[in-house]
Write an enzyme that holds these catalytic residues in place. Structure first.
Site, PDB file in Angstrom:
ATOM      1  N   THR A 197      20.810 -38.859   7.234  1.00 41.56           N
ATOM      2  CA  THR A 197      19.716 -39.580   6.564  1.00 41.56           C
ATOM      3  C   THR A 197      20.285 -40.683   5.679  1.00 41.56           C
ATOM      4  OG1 THR A 197      18.481 -37.514   6.589  1.00 41.56           O
ATOM      5  CG2 THR A 197      17.643 -39.259   5.145  1.00 41.56           C
ATOM      6  N   THR A 198      21.354 -40.367   5.007  1.00 41.07           N
ATOM      7  CA  THR A 198      22.004 -41.315   4.110  1.00 41.07           C
ATOM      8  C   THR A 198      22.576 -42.483   4.907  1.00 41.07           C
ATOM      9  OG1 THR A 198      22.541 -39.368   2.798  1.00 41.07           O
ATOM     10  CG2 THR A 198      23.681 -41.408   2.205  1.00 41.07           C
ATOM     11  N   GLU A 205      18.173 -40.923  14.502  1.00 41.04           N
ATOM     12  CA  GLU A 205      18.816 -39.748  13.907  1.00 41.04           C
ATOM     13  C   GLU A 205      18.719 -38.610  14.911  1.00 41.04           C
ATOM     14  OE1 GLU A 205      16.989 -38.183  10.382  1.00 41.04           O
ATOM     15  OE2 GLU A 205      18.692 -36.866   9.932  1.00 41.04           O
ATOM     16  N   ARG A 234      20.766 -29.655  -1.476  1.00 40.86           N
ATOM     17  CA  ARG A 234      19.494 -30.305  -1.102  1.00 40.86           C
ATOM     18  C   ARG A 234      18.352 -29.298  -1.143  1.00 40.86           C
ATOM     19  NH1 ARG A 234      19.388 -32.719   4.596  1.00 40.86           N
ATOM     20  NH2 ARG A 234      19.692 -30.520   5.118  1.00 40.86           N
TER      21      ARG A 234
END
Ligand SMILES: Nc1ncnc2c1ncn2[C@@H]1O[C@H](COP(=O)(O)OP(=O)(O)OP(=O)(O)O)[C@@H](O)[C@H]1O
Ligand SMILES: Nc1nc(=O)c2ncn([C@H]3C[C@H](O)[C@@H](CO)O3)c2[nH]1
Length: 240
Positions: free
Chosen positions: A38-39, A107, A170
């Site tokens: 995601t980053t 992704e 997270r």
């Protein structure tokens, strides 16, 4: 002999496939849970030439009101086939999405769903062979068309302990039951697929990034490969 091989490799240097005018250059970012995908996407989301597609996790969390991701983690034996069928459908939808930008960045993909997650469920006996066979028939049918072509895989390679540490930090609600052993096993499967290349023949070239690097320095790692990801620089295909 090696010299001749290298000359052939150089001559055939034109990249494996650079998309074509009817299809964008398609890059998929792969990696363990918590590897920083995601980053990575956030970094490229700023580029107007790139259409970025995150994993459709919100669809998995709400399929006609059912949180299939949560059901799968809570009772994988009962829900693995249901969940993977929906993963395959939703990922196909992203592979097929039309864009106007020259580069599509996804992704994960149909490929990691089949080669990593279904593989793991099969090995653990959480998905019966008949169910694996049906998922596999759908996967083969879809990938025999040009609906899910990819041109480059970016592998965010992490140490399992670092990925696990990030998952805990997270603290995603559905992942509360995820054990380190699962992350270690998923790491080994990703390694066999994308690094050791002993699991399935990976047609698309693979760029391996050191995703253990902390967020404060990892942008430099991304920038190192930006020309390849933006299809500005061909990937040298090394002949061993
Ligand atoms: N390079 C990094 N250094 C430190 N922390 C990071 C780094 N990259 C991501 N993180 C953190 O680790 C957690 C997982 O990152 P991220 O969500 O990007 O992983 P992911 O690969 O998308 O995970 P998933 O496969 O579960 O979607 C997040 O809390 C994120 O802020
Ligand atoms: N079982 C299974 N099959 C998949 O194809 C798959 N793709 C992603 N995931 C899990 C990993 C993260 O918890 C969360 C977000 O990546 O979803 C999957 N789980």
């Amino acid at each position: 002999m090696n010299k001749i091989k290298n000359i052939i490799a150089k001559m055939a240097q034109s990249p494996i496939s650079r998309g074509n005018n009817s299809r964008p250059f398609t890059v998929v970012v792969e990696g363990n849970v918590g590897s920083g995908k995601t980053t990575f996407l956030e970094h490229f989301n700023k580029n107007e030439n790139v259409a970025v597609f995150a994993e459709p996790i919100d669809m998995w969390r709400n399929c006609s009101g059912y949180n299939l991701l949560d059901l799968m983690y809570k009772d994988p034996k009962k829900w693995s086939f249901t969940f993977q069928s929906y993963v395959q459908l939703t990922m196909l939808g992203l592979h097929q999405k039309k864009i106007h930008q020259p580069v599509k960045l996804m992704e994960r993909s149909l490929y990691s769903a089949r080669y990593c997650f279904v593989e793991k469920m099969s090995r653990d006996g959480l998905m019966p062979p008949a169910s694996v066979a049906v998922i596999d028939e759908w996967f083969k049918y879809i990938t025999a068309t040009d609906e899910a072509q990819i041109d480059l895989i970016v592998y965010l390679r992490t140490s399992p302990d670092i990925a696990y540490e990030r998952i805990l930090k997270r603290n995603r609600s559905e992942e509360k039951t995820v054990a380190f052993e699962y992350i270690k096993a998923l790491h080994d499967i990703h390694e066999d697929w994308l690094y050791n290349k002993t699991l399935h023949n990976c047609k698309a070239p693979v760029i391996v990034l050191n995703a253990d690097l902390d967020r404060s320095v990892i942008e430099e790692e991304y920038e190192k490969y930006e020309p390849h990801i933006l299809n500005k620089k061909p990937i040298e295909v090394k002949i061993n």
